[in-house]
Write an enzyme that holds these catalytic residues in place. Sequence first.
Site, PDB file in Angstrom:
ATOM      1  N   CYS A 118     -19.337  15.670  25.369  1.00 59.54           N
ATOM      2  CA  CYS A 118     -19.659  15.356  26.763  1.00 59.54           C
ATOM      3  C   CYS A 118     -18.969  16.281  27.771  1.00 59.54           C
ATOM      4  O   CYS A 118     -19.320  16.284  28.946  1.00 59.54           O
ATOM      5  CB  CYS A 118     -19.298  13.910  27.061  1.00 59.54           C
ATOM      6  N   HIS A 260     -19.323  13.256  34.340  1.00 61.54           N
ATOM      7  CA  HIS A 260     -20.127  12.944  33.164  1.00 61.54           C
ATOM      8  C   HIS A 260     -20.594  11.501  33.283  1.00 61.54           C
ATOM      9  O   HIS A 260     -19.803  10.593  33.558  1.00 61.54           O
ATOM     10  CB  HIS A 260     -19.287  13.139  31.896  1.00 61.54           C
ATOM     11  N   ASN A 290     -26.190   7.696  28.855  1.00 60.37           N
ATOM     12  CA  ASN A 290     -25.249   8.780  28.554  1.00 60.37           C
ATOM     13  C   ASN A 290     -25.989   9.863  27.765  1.00 60.37           C
ATOM     14  O   ASN A 290     -26.340   9.665  26.606  1.00 60.37           O
ATOM     15  CB  ASN A 290     -24.087   8.218  27.742  1.00 60.37           C
TER      16      ASN A 290
END
Length: 333
Positions: A118, A260, A290
Site C-alpha cells: 500500500c 492511502h 482498499n
Amino acid sequence: MKSLMIQGAKILATGSAVPSSSFSNNEISKVVDTSDAWITTRTGIKERRLLKGVDKSIIDLAVLASKKALDKILMDPSQIDLIILATSSPNDLFGSASKIQYEIGAINAVAFDLTAACSGFVLSLVTASQFLQTGVYRNILIVGADVLSKWVDWSDRGTCILFGDAAGAAILQSCSSIDNSILGFQLNSDGNYSKHLSIAYEHNIVPHSELNLYQGSFKHISMNGKEVYKFAVFQVPLSILKCLNSLNMSVDQVDWLVLHQANERILTAIAEKLSISSNKVIANLHKYGNTSAASIPLALDEAIQDNKISHNDIVVIAGFGAGLTWGTIIIRW
C-alpha cells in the site's frame, strides 16, 4: 553515460481505471456473515470494484490508466523513458511492468516492478523523482495497480470486505529546479511487524524426496486489523510532521491530504492527530474499498478531475501498509 545534474520534477498528468463490476456491502453479506451496517460502521466502505473474467488481469487496468494519463497531455508513448509499476499482485511473478510497456507502445522505456504494497505509489514517486532530478531520464510513467480480489479469502470477514481492484497512473517530467514540485519526502520500514499484514508463502516437499526441495504457493491475505490500525494512526502523523518540519512548513500550510485509502477510521484519526480539517482530506474509500498501491493515484486523479486541487496547492501524500512500510511525499501542485 549521461551527465548528472540536479534538476526538478513535476507531475504532468494522472489517470485511473476501475473494473466495471461493483460489489456492494449487501451483496457481500450473501457471501460471508456480515451486513452493510457492520461494514460501513467499521470501515466506511459501501462498495468495491472487482476484476472479473479469466482473461482479465492487472495489465488491463494498468494499461487503461496509463493511456488516460498520456491522452490528457497528448504525449506519444515513445517519449516515456521509464515505467515503474507499483504492485503486490503482478500478472507474472517475474514482473508485469514490461507488459505494460509493450501494450502502450512505450518502445523507448525501460520498465520494472516495485513491491511495497500500500506504500508502493509513494515509493514509486520518490524513486521516479530521483531519476528525474539527476537528469538521467526526462519522462517517467508510474502506475499503482492491484487486483487483490484474487488473493482474498472470501470466507474471512475481516479481510474480504476491505479490498477492491483498481489502477492509477501519473506521468512525471524533469524540469528546472525553480519549477520543482517534489518538495520533500520521508520513508520508513519495520519488518519486525511484517506478520501483521501479509500474503505468506506456504511450502510443501517436492514428491521426489531425494531432491530435498520444497515448493508451494502463496496463501490468502492475512491481517491483524487492530495492530495495523495502531501502527498507521501512530506512525503516519509522525512521518508527515517530520517531512513538513524538514521543509520548515507547518500543518496550516497543507491544502490537501491524500492518504492511502485503507479505512475511514484511520483517515479520520490521522487528520485529527494533525489537526487538519476533514474538508482537506481527499477520500473515495466508500466507492472502491482498499485498492492497495492504486488507492492514492486513484484518489488523486478523481480529485483533479473534480477540480479540487489548484495550482500551487500544497498536497501531502502518505502511504502505509504491508512490510510494514510507510512514507510521505510533499508536492506543490
